[in-house]
Design an enzyme around this catalytic site. Structure first.
Site, PDB file in Angstrom:
ATOM      1  CG  HIS A  55       8.009 -23.633  79.560  1.00 26.48           C
ATOM      2  ND1 HIS A  55       8.659 -24.228  78.504  1.00 26.48           N
ATOM      3  CD2 HIS A  55       7.430 -22.504  79.056  1.00 26.48           C
ATOM      4  CE1 HIS A  55       8.494 -23.485  77.419  1.00 26.48           C
ATOM      5  NE2 HIS A  55       7.746 -22.431  77.717  1.00 26.48           N
ATOM      6  CG  HIS A  57       4.611 -20.560  78.187  1.00 26.88           C
ATOM      7  ND1 HIS A  57       5.772 -19.870  77.906  1.00 26.88           N
ATOM      8  CD2 HIS A  57       4.017 -19.918  79.228  1.00 26.88           C
ATOM      9  CE1 HIS A  57       5.873 -18.840  78.743  1.00 26.88           C
ATOM     10  NE2 HIS A  57       4.834 -18.851  79.543  1.00 26.88           N
ATOM     11  CG  ASP A  59       4.475 -22.527  72.772  1.00 27.19           C
ATOM     12  OD1 ASP A  59       4.222 -22.068  73.903  1.00 27.19           O
ATOM     13  OD2 ASP A  59       5.580 -22.378  72.221  1.00 27.19           O
ATOM     14  CG  HIS A  60       6.581 -25.307  75.353  1.00 30.38           C
ATOM     15  ND1 HIS A  60       7.838 -25.628  74.924  1.00 30.38           N
ATOM     16  CD2 HIS A  60       6.357 -24.022  74.941  1.00 30.38           C
ATOM     17  CE1 HIS A  60       8.365 -24.589  74.282  1.00 30.38           C
ATOM     18  NE2 HIS A  60       7.476 -23.605  74.286  1.00 30.38           N
ATOM     19  CG  HIS A 113      10.420 -18.691  78.869  1.00 32.61           C
ATOM     20  ND1 HIS A 113      10.166 -17.658  77.995  1.00 32.61           N
ATOM     21  CD2 HIS A 113       9.519 -19.665  78.576  1.00 32.61           C
ATOM     22  CE1 HIS A 113       9.150 -18.000  77.200  1.00 32.61           C
ATOM     23  NE2 HIS A 113       8.731 -19.210  77.538  1.00 32.61           N
ATOM     24  CG  ASP A 132      10.104 -21.550  74.883  1.00 32.75           C
ATOM     25  OD1 ASP A 132      10.479 -22.310  73.984  1.00 32.75           O
ATOM     26  OD2 ASP A 132       8.929 -21.100  74.948  1.00 32.75           O
ATOM     27  CG  HIS A 170       9.907 -21.353  69.847  1.00 35.63           C
ATOM     28  ND1 HIS A 170       8.632 -21.277  69.343  1.00 35.63           N
ATOM     29  CD2 HIS A 170       9.775 -21.536  71.177  1.00 35.63           C
ATOM     30  CE1 HIS A 170       7.754 -21.405  70.341  1.00 35.63           C
ATOM     31  NE2 HIS A 170       8.425 -21.566  71.468  1.00 35.63           N
TER      32      HIS A 170
END
Ligand code: ZN
Ligand code: FE
Length: 254
Positions: A55, A57, A59-60, A113, A132, A170
């Site tokens: 996805h 975001h 941090d991805h 999410h 996530d 995570h």
């Protein structure tokens, strides 16, 4: 078969580098930190052929551009988020397959999410990279989707075989266990697991991957249709998506 190299990065993310042993093809699941991923690849002596994003975001996908520039790898990501995935070369959606050398992943669209979130399921190896969508004893926050959507997504993951290893993005497990105990404290499997997780973390060990058997027994977000859990929520006979939504709201405020 795949070799999976897992390492912590950023504050609580995991990086996953996977290598198909038959062909030497290497993929990174998401790109939380380009520098950390490149260092791991150098240490392993692995090239990088593919990035599989779950996805949009940061941090991805934050390392996509830098890794693509250095390794000239192909970036694969969710069709519904193509405009937000840096460097995307190929979009994937529900029902597609992605080959990492001779290892094949089925793509599932798991909105909740984010609306375009996908997971990569190497079904014949009983492994899934779930981003996530699901965490050990938890699930992703509903930033974009509804409780109905996320419950439907998690219900599809829940149907996989018991032995499926779930690679979550995570390390949130200890905090998730505390919340799980607050709503499902009579669950003896959960209590035992919470103790085990505390011991694992005290030894500095990861709690990821988890397995579907463990999650089915202990993850309240997969148990929203369980009579005992619904009773504990004071929501007997509630539609599962409603109980799930209540769990998610309580976790957000926990
Ligand atoms: Zn996310
Ligand atoms: Fe994340």
């Amino acid at each position: 078969m795949l070799q999976v190299h897992q390492f912590p990065c950023l504050s609580d993310n995991y990086g996953f580098l996977i290598r198909d042993e038959a062909t030497g093809t290497v993929a990174s699941i998401d790109t939380p930190d380009a520098g950390a991923i490149a260092r791991q690849l150098d240490d392993l002596g692995w090239p990088l052929h593919l990035i599989l994003n779950t996805h949009w975001h940061p941090d991805h996908v934050g390392g996509n551009a830098q890794l693509k520039q250095r390794f000239d790898c192909e970036v694969v990501g969710p069709a519904g988020e193509r405009d937000r995935i840096p460097g995307i070369d190929r979009v994937v959606d529900e029902g597609d397959v992605v080959d990492v050398g001779a290892s094949r992943a089925q793509v599932l669209h798991t909105p909740g999410h984010t609306l375009g979130h996908v997971v990569y399921h190497f079904a014949d190896q009983q492994r899934a990279f779930v981003g996530d969508t699901l965490f050990a004893m938890g699930c992703g926050r509903l930033f974009e989707g509804s409780a109905e959507q996320m419950w439907a997504s998690l219900s599809r993951l829940r149907a996989w075989p018991d032995a499926t290893r779930l690679y979550c993005a995570h390390e949130y497990t200890q905090a998730n266990a505390r919340f799980a105990l607050s709503v499902d404290g009579e669950n003896s499997a959960l209590r035992a697991r919470a103790r085990e997780v505390d011991a694992q973390r005290a030894r500095g060990e990861p709690t990821v991957p988890t397995t579907l058997a463990l999650e089915r027994a202990t993850n309240p977000f997969l148990r929203a249709d369980d009579a005992a859990l619904q009773a504990a929520l004071d929501m007997p006979d509630a539609p599962p998506a409603s109980a799930f939504g209540e769990l998610r709201r309580r976790k957000d405020a926990f």
